[in-house]
Design an enzyme around this catalytic site. Sequence first.
Site, PDB file in Angstrom:
ATOM      1  N   SER A  16      56.460  34.022  49.425  1.00 47.71           N
ATOM      2  CA  SER A  16      56.956  34.271  48.247  1.00 47.71           C
ATOM      3  C   SER A  16      58.409  34.573  48.210  1.00 47.71           C
ATOM      4  O   SER A  16      59.199  33.994  47.613  1.00 47.71           O
ATOM      5  CB  SER A  16      56.336  35.122  47.166  1.00 47.71           C
ATOM      6  OG  SER A  16      54.745  34.545  47.095  1.00 47.71           O
ATOM      7  N   GLU A  36      58.707  27.201  59.013  1.00 46.21           N
ATOM      8  CA  GLU A  36      57.427  27.694  58.406  1.00 46.21           C
ATOM      9  C   GLU A  36      56.413  26.852  59.245  1.00 46.21           C
ATOM     10  O   GLU A  36      56.245  25.798  59.121  1.00 46.21           O
ATOM     11  CB  GLU A  36      57.061  27.345  57.129  1.00 46.21           C
ATOM     12  CG  GLU A  36      55.632  27.783  56.689  1.00 46.21           C
ATOM     13  CD  GLU A  36      55.223  29.295  57.012  1.00 46.21           C
ATOM     14  OE1 GLU A  36      54.353  29.619  57.836  1.00 46.21           O
ATOM     15  OE2 GLU A  36      55.872  30.279  56.701  1.00 46.21           O
ATOM     16  N   THR A  43      51.467  34.398  52.644  1.00 43.96           N
ATOM     17  CA  THR A  43      50.057  35.053  52.458  1.00 43.96           C
ATOM     18  C   THR A  43      49.692  35.078  50.847  1.00 43.96           C
ATOM     19  O   THR A  43      48.373  34.538  50.573  1.00 43.96           O
ATOM     20  CB  THR A  43      50.021  36.615  53.114  1.00 43.96           C
ATOM     21  OG1 THR A  43      50.294  36.311  54.389  1.00 43.96           O
ATOM     22  CG2 THR A  43      48.785  37.037  52.679  1.00 43.96           C
ATOM     23  N   CYS A  44      50.374  35.356  50.089  1.00 47.06           N
ATOM     24  CA  CYS A  44      49.808  35.319  48.629  1.00 47.06           C
ATOM     25  C   CYS A  44      49.220  34.245  48.196  1.00 47.06           C
ATOM     26  O   CYS A  44      48.285  34.137  47.527  1.00 47.06           O
ATOM     27  CB  CYS A  44      51.226  35.886  47.598  1.00 47.06           C
ATOM     28  SG  CYS A  44      50.852  35.937  46.149  1.00 47.06           S
ATOM     29  N   LYS A  52      42.496  34.862  45.844  1.00 53.54           N
ATOM     30  CA  LYS A  52      41.262  36.145  45.823  1.00 53.54           C
ATOM     31  C   LYS A  52      41.341  36.527  44.419  1.00 53.54           C
ATOM     32  O   LYS A  52      39.955  36.674  43.803  1.00 53.54           O
ATOM     33  CB  LYS A  52      41.976  37.254  46.450  1.00 53.54           C
ATOM     34  CG  LYS A  52      41.244  38.777  46.592  1.00 53.54           C
ATOM     35  CD  LYS A  52      41.806  39.587  47.121  1.00 53.54           C
ATOM     36  CE  LYS A  52      42.988  39.988  46.749  1.00 53.54           C
ATOM     37  NZ  LYS A  52      43.623  41.154  47.544  1.00 53.54           N
ATOM     38  N   TYR A 179      43.073  48.389  48.754  1.00 56.17           N
ATOM     39  CA  TYR A 179      42.978  47.404  47.823  1.00 56.17           C
ATOM     40  C   TYR A 179      41.974  46.127  48.266  1.00 56.17           C
ATOM     41  O   TYR A 179      41.014  45.637  47.599  1.00 56.17           O
ATOM     42  CB  TYR A 179      44.238  47.086  47.206  1.00 56.17           C
ATOM     43  CG  TYR A 179      45.309  46.071  47.797  1.00 56.17           C
ATOM     44  CD1 TYR A 179      45.210  44.674  47.825  1.00 56.17           C
ATOM     45  CD2 TYR A 179      45.915  46.792  48.587  1.00 56.17           C
ATOM     46  CE1 TYR A 179      45.940  43.985  48.377  1.00 56.17           C
ATOM     47  CE2 TYR A 179      46.880  45.850  49.486  1.00 56.17           C
ATOM     48  CZ  TYR A 179      46.854  44.648  49.141  1.00 56.17           C
ATOM     49  OH  TYR A 179      47.714  43.695  50.003  1.00 56.17           O
ATOM     50  N   ILE A 180      42.330  45.544  49.320  1.00 60.58           N
ATOM     51  CA  ILE A 180      41.581  44.249  49.839  1.00 60.58           C
ATOM     52  C   ILE A 180      40.091  44.720  49.903  1.00 60.58           C
ATOM     53  O   ILE A 180      39.217  43.874  49.641  1.00 60.58           O
ATOM     54  CB  ILE A 180      42.143  44.132  51.162  1.00 60.58           C
ATOM     55  CG1 ILE A 180      43.620  43.363  50.935  1.00 60.58           C
ATOM     56  CG2 ILE A 180      41.620  42.830  51.838  1.00 60.58           C
ATOM     57  CD1 ILE A 180      44.558  42.966  52.156  1.00 60.58           C
ATOM     58  N   GLU A 183      38.501  45.051  46.650  1.00 60.41           N
ATOM     59  CA  GLU A 183      38.402  43.884  45.738  1.00 60.41           C
ATOM     60  C   GLU A 183      37.233  43.065  46.274  1.00 60.41           C
ATOM     61  O   GLU A 183      36.376  42.452  45.364  1.00 60.41           O
ATOM     62  CB  GLU A 183      39.767  43.269  45.927  1.00 60.41           C
ATOM     63  CG  GLU A 183      40.643  43.951  45.222  1.00 60.41           C
ATOM     64  CD  GLU A 183      42.239  43.393  45.008  1.00 60.41           C
ATOM     65  OE1 GLU A 183      42.982  43.878  44.432  1.00 60.41           O
ATOM     66  OE2 GLU A 183      42.563  42.711  46.135  1.00 60.41           O
ATOM     67  N   ARG A 200      37.245  55.329  57.368  1.00 63.17           N
ATOM     68  CA  ARG A 200      37.175  56.261  58.290  1.00 63.17           C
ATOM     69  C   ARG A 200      37.409  57.859  57.843  1.00 63.17           C
ATOM     70  O   ARG A 200      37.128  58.616  58.657  1.00 63.17           O
ATOM     71  CB  ARG A 200      38.400  55.994  59.275  1.00 63.17           C
ATOM     72  CG  ARG A 200      38.314  54.879  60.107  1.00 63.17           C
ATOM     73  CD  ARG A 200      39.639  54.297  60.774  1.00 63.17           C
ATOM     74  NE  ARG A 200      40.647  54.249  59.880  1.00 63.17           N
ATOM     75  CZ  ARG A 200      41.836  53.889  60.166  1.00 63.17           C
ATOM     76  NH1 ARG A 200      42.350  53.945  61.431  1.00 63.17           N
ATOM     77  NH2 ARG A 200      42.772  53.316  59.297  1.00 63.17           N
ATOM     78  N   GLY A 264      43.970  47.398  57.082  1.00 59.68           N
ATOM     79  CA  GLY A 264      45.531  47.310  57.043  1.00 59.68           C
ATOM     80  C   GLY A 264      46.218  46.059  57.613  1.00 59.68           C
ATOM     81  O   GLY A 264      45.449  45.293  58.022  1.00 59.68           O
ATOM     82  N   ASP A 305      56.793  41.964  53.401  1.00 64.67           N
ATOM     83  CA  ASP A 305      56.093  42.934  54.253  1.00 64.67           C
ATOM     84  C   ASP A 305      56.546  43.024  55.639  1.00 64.67           C
ATOM     85  O   ASP A 305      56.178  44.055  56.236  1.00 64.67           O
ATOM     86  CB  ASP A 305      54.442  42.059  54.260  1.00 64.67           C
ATOM     87  CG  ASP A 305      53.976  42.098  52.602  1.00 64.67           C
ATOM     88  OD1 ASP A 305      54.474  42.491  52.074  1.00 64.67           O
ATOM     89  OD2 ASP A 305      52.988  41.681  52.812  1.00 64.67           O
ATOM     90  N   HIS A 438      44.730  48.067  16.561  1.00 58.22           N
ATOM     91  CA  HIS A 438      43.001  48.269  16.409  1.00 58.22           C
ATOM     92  C   HIS A 438      42.239  46.897  15.944  1.00 58.22           C
ATOM     93  O   HIS A 438      42.651  46.464  15.203  1.00 58.22           O
ATOM     94  CB  HIS A 438      42.934  49.598  15.364  1.00 58.22           C
ATOM     95  CG  HIS A 438      41.570  49.931  15.233  1.00 58.22           C
ATOM     96  ND1 HIS A 438      41.037  50.620  16.199  1.00 58.22           N
ATOM     97  CD2 HIS A 438      40.424  49.500  14.408  1.00 58.22           C
ATOM     98  CE1 HIS A 438      39.442  50.954  15.743  1.00 58.22           C
ATOM     99  NE2 HIS A 438      39.419  50.236  14.609  1.00 58.22           N
ATOM    100  N   GLU A 443      45.051  50.516  22.605  1.00 60.19           N
ATOM    101  CA  GLU A 443      45.469  51.348  21.821  1.00 60.19           C
ATOM    102  C   GLU A 443      45.412  52.741  22.043  1.00 60.19           C
ATOM    103  O   GLU A 443      45.886  53.847  21.441  1.00 60.19           O
ATOM    104  CB  GLU A 443      44.774  51.127  20.354  1.00 60.19           C
ATOM    105  CG  GLU A 443      43.304  51.629  20.337  1.00 60.19           C
ATOM    106  CD  GLU A 443      42.467  51.463  18.794  1.00 60.19           C
ATOM    107  OE1 GLU A 443      43.122  51.997  17.927  1.00 60.19           O
ATOM    108  OE2 GLU A 443      41.653  50.649  18.993  1.00 60.19           O
TER     109      GLU A 443
END
Length: 449
Positions: A16, A36, A43-44, A52, A179-180, A183, A200, A264, A305, A438, A443
């Site tokens: 990206s 590339e 990755t994204c 994901k 988070y990985i 998720e 750990r 990680g 990254d 509402h 709210e």
Amino acid sequence: MPDQYDYDLLTIGAGSGGVRASRVAAAHGARVAVAEEHRVGGTCVIRGCVPKKLLIYGAHFAEDLKDARRFGWNVPETSFHWPTLRDNVLADVDRLNAAYTTTLKNYGVEIIHERVTVTGPHSVRLASGREVTAGTILVAVGAHPVVPDFPGNEHGITSNEAFHLEAIPKRVLIAGAGYIANEFAGIFNEFGSKVTLMNRSDVILRGYDAQIRDRLVNISTGKGIDFRFNAHFEAVEKNEDETFTVRMTNHDPLTVDLVMFATGRAPNTRELGLEAAGVELDANGAVKVGPDNRSTCGSVYAIGDVTNRIQLTPIAIREGQAFADTVFGGKPTVVDYHDVPSAVFSHPPIAAVGMTEGEARNTLGTVKVYTSDFRPMKNVLAGRDERALYKMICESETGRIVGLHMIGPDAPEILQAAAVAIKARLTKDDFDATVALHPTMAEELVLMR
């Protein structure tokens, strides 16, 4: 740039950040090529947040279909067919790969589908042996999953392979607490796997607010996810029936059908040859850069990254835009890393921006904390006890909001707008003066006490 170089800009990596930098630099009139070795998108798009998130959407239907009966829908017995979702997700990845490729070509960017090795401040060698030169080199190669070192680690997979599984495992051990890990724990659990999350330490999602983390552990446990804290791998052994026995410290051995590492990510600088250009790396292999994304070599820059600053796709995109505008657009731009919103697409999701309560107290001394702990309307009618928690941290004297943290349905969608307000340094009074929408979950942001 002098014409003695083949290109004004050679970008290494078409993720990206690299795509954005290359496209914008080309729009500014630069002669650009992108090297590339895999697929365009990084990755994204190819093996990360986009596919994901599609799996997460698919996983949510497990609860939505059950809840629908409480809303009057005659839902028959359902079953889940993993290959259908997997193949549809991979097809969408193909679509995005083609779209990113088309975008680069439309801007006149040349795509070189080869691995490159840096040979000097202005040169790289392609895998085919050809030497290519550029006035500026941009390193945007991203990062890769780290696999812990212990006997039998070859029997596990990472998030890269999770999108290509032949079948959903009946029992899965996920190592990690970021988070990985959380998720995929939610994804596999909703698809019917018995999930064990091994960590750990005794803390998940380090960097998020403690109350929000604790709420996720409680909800996840209620959904059937097991947590094994303070556990280190001793060995993974493959059994005759193709299952795996995981041996770990402080806990009994566990037999599972899949072991997944979410422990990680490390920058992809190994064997890239950056030392040939005098580019310095830190102890973790990340490229050292200044505020302008320039490395210790004047002609080599790095974004995303691979710099290990904030590993988020929108940050890589912003850095790519800033780099191109600064170097090729005559518009010096520096990325602001304060109050960056983030999300964990767990079940339920988490969203946050600004300081946690602990960080705020350490930084500001005294703070005021406001919360809203409630059961969303949908959960009430569906008969679910799952509660949402919103938390606002404010500077005591001014009331300026310095942190906002949420766990509950659609929390990331709600937080994006609130993050703008916090970036604008608005106060609790500003939120209180805003009329509530509402009935909504959002709210609660203007009703907290």
